[in-house]
Design an enzyme around this catalytic site. Structure first.
Site, PDB file in Angstrom:
ATOM      1  N   LYS A  36      -1.484   3.162 -12.085  1.00 29.21           N
ATOM      2  CA  LYS A  36      -1.781   4.289 -11.549  1.00 29.21           C
ATOM      3  C   LYS A  36      -1.043   3.642 -10.265  1.00 29.21           C
ATOM      4  CE  LYS A  36      -5.997   5.585  -9.295  1.00 29.21           C
ATOM      5  NZ  LYS A  36      -7.364   5.670  -9.669  1.00 29.21           N
ATOM      6  N   TRP A  37      -0.617   4.027  -9.310  1.00 24.97           N
ATOM      7  CA  TRP A  37      -0.007   3.702  -8.158  1.00 24.97           C
ATOM      8  C   TRP A  37      -0.855   4.477  -7.357  1.00 24.97           C
ATOM      9  CZ3 TRP A  37       6.230   2.323  -7.467  1.00 24.97           C
ATOM     10  CH2 TRP A  37       6.444   1.991  -5.980  1.00 24.97           C
ATOM     11  N   ASP A  38      -0.928   3.168  -5.763  1.00 26.90           N
ATOM     12  CA  ASP A  38      -2.103   3.706  -4.744  1.00 26.90           C
ATOM     13  C   ASP A  38      -2.031   3.587  -3.619  1.00 26.90           C
ATOM     14  OD1 ASP A  38      -4.297   5.111  -3.985  1.00 26.90           O
ATOM     15  OD2 ASP A  38      -6.007   3.541  -4.359  1.00 26.90           O
ATOM     16  N   MET A  39      -1.460   4.393  -2.585  1.00 25.88           N
ATOM     17  CA  MET A  39      -1.114   3.847  -1.292  1.00 25.88           C
ATOM     18  C   MET A  39      -2.382   4.426  -0.814  1.00 25.88           C
ATOM     19  SD  MET A  39       0.302   5.779   1.372  1.00 25.88           S
ATOM     20  CE  MET A  39       1.597   4.855   3.075  1.00 25.88           C
ATOM     21  N   TRP A  50     -10.494  13.016   3.208  1.00 27.41           N
ATOM     22  CA  TRP A  50     -10.043  12.547   2.110  1.00 27.41           C
ATOM     23  C   TRP A  50     -11.691  12.867   1.959  1.00 27.41           C
ATOM     24  CZ3 TRP A  50     -14.688  10.050   0.826  1.00 27.41           C
ATOM     25  CH2 TRP A  50     -14.592   8.659  -0.338  1.00 27.41           C
ATOM     26  N   ASP A  93     -10.632  10.859  -4.695  1.00 34.80           N
ATOM     27  CA  ASP A  93     -11.720  10.014  -4.661  1.00 34.80           C
ATOM     28  C   ASP A  93     -13.015  10.495  -4.895  1.00 34.80           C
ATOM     29  OD1 ASP A  93      -9.674   8.129  -4.724  1.00 34.80           O
ATOM     30  OD2 ASP A  93     -10.125   7.427  -3.150  1.00 34.80           O
ATOM     31  N   ASP A 103      -8.922  -1.591 -12.779  1.00 34.26           N
ATOM     32  CA  ASP A 103      -7.964  -0.792 -11.842  1.00 34.26           C
ATOM     33  C   ASP A 103      -8.478  -2.092 -10.746  1.00 34.26           C
ATOM     34  OD1 ASP A 103      -8.886   0.681  -8.779  1.00 34.26           O
ATOM     35  OD2 ASP A 103      -8.309   1.857 -10.176  1.00 34.26           O
ATOM     36  N   CYS A 117      -1.163   8.071  -6.930  1.00 34.80           N
ATOM     37  CA  CYS A 117      -2.559   7.994  -6.223  1.00 34.80           C
ATOM     38  C   CYS A 117      -2.770   7.835  -4.632  1.00 34.80           C
ATOM     39  CB  CYS A 117      -3.329   7.182  -6.965  1.00 34.80           C
ATOM     40  SG  CYS A 117      -5.464   7.540  -5.762  1.00 34.80           S
TER      41      CYS A 117
END
Length: 720
Positions: free
Chosen positions: A472-475, A195, A536, A362, A514
């Site tokens: 914004k599709w985050d995981m 990360w 990030d 966000d 994302c």
């Protein structure tokens, strides 16, 4: 024709612009890999056994094990003597079977077929060869599918495993691709990291035994990217033979090489066999994800440019692929969870004055979410923060001249949520064991249709409640406690199903994927979204390395890149505002800061940066990308350039990363220009021939201090 079939010589020849790939049928019906490399002119004039690449022990019962162990299989199987890394395992009856597949025919298709339920490259002119193999004992056939993209020097493989019997069997391994390389000096190039420092190139010699890169996290991961390249030892950025391989998949993968005692190198790529056990009912067919093969005789840089061309033209299907995307500002680093409607309106007001075109809200807008411990899965606006809901907020943003985007994390659920209290059985876990949390959240079981349907209903309710043009599709976590069997793969298929529905039902939506930054930056995701949040870590100096590694495979137009605040929230480093803008140009371009709190001179700088983005966007997103020597080669700077396809213009980006006293100025040697053209340089009153700029080099002026940057624009100077 890209595919030639020699019936007499029993081989298949696949040609791209600069490469040839040969597959042959050996005595006994065994399918062998004959050759992959620089283009050959065969015209049917050789036979299978004319190429010493395949010679070895004669195929007799006495020598069969030796033959199997040394034969360069096109698709390796276990059990009869091939003791190397193999591609397929089948469990039938009492256990895993020894497999012996033999040639059973072929088919030529005029264009590339789709893969049902999977992302796949597309192209009407992608001529396709299908070779069918049949197992000697089991009623199972394997179809090896090769689609050709001639101009990009690309061959795209997939595999179909079909159960033609009356009883079910189980696949416990189903890789997509295998290539055999003859003995030689090779290096393996991979992309690894963590990360905040994703996709760092790593090059090492291919020695004896096995070397691999993989993920068993349920996502392609920050730690490893589903890419590898086998490069000749003498290959560098500009010259030499390089074979690139990229897996069009967003879950567990395995990519690696194995050197046999004879010196042959086998490269394989596919779904990782960890926890994989797929039930194949009678009459059913299992289709593997695609593996992309790129041949380059122009070194690593040539490989990168071929990947970029292929993906821009034949993978990204969004209507935004060729459009200038809106310059957005995301409120995350400006506010984190501490915002309300008025604060977002204030940001939109100031952002609009600077020329920014979209506000993205966000995390923290839903349920009772004041931190990261609750409400994932509920997806209803927090009316205490947003009185009047999303429509009032969005209408106010639009009145200020901006469009609106929103953050969501559809694959997750918080233990503290109405959804979890209603459906605690909807999370991924193993019966009888506690399910592990990460970031105070669980993973929803997207392998189940009812789970996906409910989440999609909630997503649609949000998008239909207001004029929302971006998601914004985050995981944000890995999969754990996953039962053995089909869950890992079906989960990825479920993600693809939802993103396919989303982009079909909302065709004008700009989707950005994302995964805690760049944890799922792979070709599978690019099929559904034209851009992915790159990392990030928004520190401009750190981003140089991250973006450089990402661009080894993926086009600049796919990399989410923003100008963020300083001191940087991740590293504490302070970088000049102008340099932050120049670095973010190598991507989709946007802002990640509180525009209401920055100095007026920085707001003025935003206007200039947006002008630069609009001026250079098409060149950066569509041009040929060249890495120039940089930090990785021991330099005190990072440098790349992009050249238009007609070589009429170019942009050089230079960032000083360190300063050493009493050293001469930096001279850079440009690439990709036309030797016959002359170019006017934007930073000085000079017109120089392309041959001079590439061979004698160019002295960089005006970036002597640490973290200073310089953009140099070159335009063809017409003869007077």
């Amino acid at each position: 024709m890209a595919v030639f079939v020699c019936e007499d010589g029993k081989y298949f020849q696949i040609d791209t612009k600069k490469s040839t790939y040969l597959i042959g049928v050996a005595p006994g019906g065994f399918l062998g890999h004959m050759y992959y490399g620089e283009k050959l002119r065969l015209d049917g004039g050789v036979r299978y056994d004319d190429l010493s690449y395949l010679l070895g022990e004669p195929l007799t019962d006495r020598h069969k094990v030796n033959f199997e162990d040394s034969f360069p299989w096109e698709y390796g199987m276990p059990g009869y003597g091939d003791f190397r890394e193999h591609c397929l395992e089948i469990e039938a009856g009492e256990g895993k079977e020894s497999l012996e597949f033999c040639y059973a025919g072929y088919e030529l298709l005029p264009e590339k077929p789709d893969l049902q339920g999977l992302p796949a490259l597309f192209g009407e002119d992608g001529e396709t060869l299908v070779i069918r193999l049949r197992e000697r004992k089991l009623p199972v056939t394997v179809e090896l599918v090769y689609s050709v993209f001639e101009e990009e020097d690309a061959i795209v493989k997939s595999v179909r495993v079909r159960n033609e019997g009356d009883a079910a069997c189980h696949l416990t391994r189903a890789l997509t691709s295998q290539v055999e390389f003859p003995p030689g000096d090779y290096d393996l190039i991979t992309l690894h990291g963590a990360w905040g420092r994703e996709r760092e190139p790593y090059r090492r010699g291919i020695g004896w035994g096995e070397q691999s890169i993989s993920s068993i996290r349920g996502v392609s991961s920050h730690q490893a990217n589903p890419f590898m390249a086998v490069a000749r030892r003498d290959a560098d950025e500009e010259k030499g033979i390089v074979y690139g391989m990229n897996f069009v998949y967003s879950g567990n993968f395995l990519a690696g090489t194995q050197t046999s005692p004879s010196g042959y190198v086998r490269a394989v790529m596919g779904i990782h066999p960890y926890q994989f056990r797929w039930k194949l009912e009678a009459g059913e067919c299992f289709v593997t994800p695609e593996a992309v093969h790129i041949f380059s005789d122009e070194g690593i840089g040539g490989m990168s440019r071929r990947f970029h061309d292929l993906y821009r033209g034949h993978l990204i299907r969004s209507p935004y692929r060729d459009k200038e995307r809106p310059v957005l500002i995301n409120n995350w680093e400006a506010t984190y969870f501490d915002f309300d409607t008025e604060k977002l309106w204030d940001i939109a007001e100031r952002a609009g004055e600077c020329g920014i075109e979209m506000l993205v809200m966000d995390d923290g807008w839903f349920g009772h979410r004041e931190d990261d411990t609750s409400s994932l899965g509920d997806w209803t606006p927090n009316e205490e923060k947003l009185p009047g809901g999303l429509k009032r907020l969005v209408d106010g943003v639009k009145e200020r001249g901006l469009s609106f985007g929103i953050w969501m994390e559809p694959e997750m659920v918080s233990p503290d949520s109405d959804l979890y209290r209603e459906h605690p059985d909807w999370i991924i876990g193993q019966a009888g064991r506690d399910t592990s949390k990460s970031r105070e959240q669980y993973v929803l079981d997207f392998s189940r249709r009812e789970v996906r349907d409910e989440i999609y209903r909630r997503i649609c309710r949000v998008l239909e409640s207001a004029d929302i043009s971006y998601v914004k599709w985050d995981m944000n976590r890995a999969l754990t406690n996953v039962p053995e069997g089909e869950v890992y793969h079906r989960y990825v298929l479920g993600v693809y199903d939802l993103q396919n529905r989303l982009t079909t039902d909302f065709p004008d939506l700009l989707l950005e994927n994302c995964s805690s930054g760049g944890g799922r930056f792979d070709p599978g995701m690019l099929y559904y979204s034209p851009q992915i949040w790159c990392s990030d870590d928004t520190d401009a100096i750190e981003r140089l390395r991250i973006q450089r590694g990402t661009a080894m495979v993926y086009p600049l137009s796919t990399m989410g890149a923003h100008v963020s605040d300083c001191p940087n929230h991740a590293t504490g480093r302070t970088v000049p505002f102008a340099s932050r803008g120049d670095v973010a140009l190598a991507g989709t371009f946007g802002y990640e800061l509180d525009v209401t709190a920055i100095a007026e001179e920085e707001r003025q700088a935003i206007r200039t940066q947006i002008e630069d983005y609009r001026k250079y966007h098409r060149l950066i997103s569509q041009g040929d990308y060249y890495r120039l020597p940089s930090q990785a080669e021991g330099r005190d700077y990072d440098c790349y350039m992009v050249v238009s396809r007609d070589k009429s213009e170019a942009l050089v980006s230079f960032v000083r990363t360190a300063v050493r006293l009493c050293c001469p100025g930096e001279r850079i040697y440009l690439r990709g220009l036309s030797e016959e053209k002359s170019y006017r340089l934007s930073d000085r009153d000079a017109v120089l021939p392309g041959s001079v700029l590439m061979r004698a080099g160019l002295e960089v002026e005006g970036a002597e201090c640490e973290y200073q940057s310089k953009l140099i624009y070159l335009r063809e100077q017409a003869d007077s």
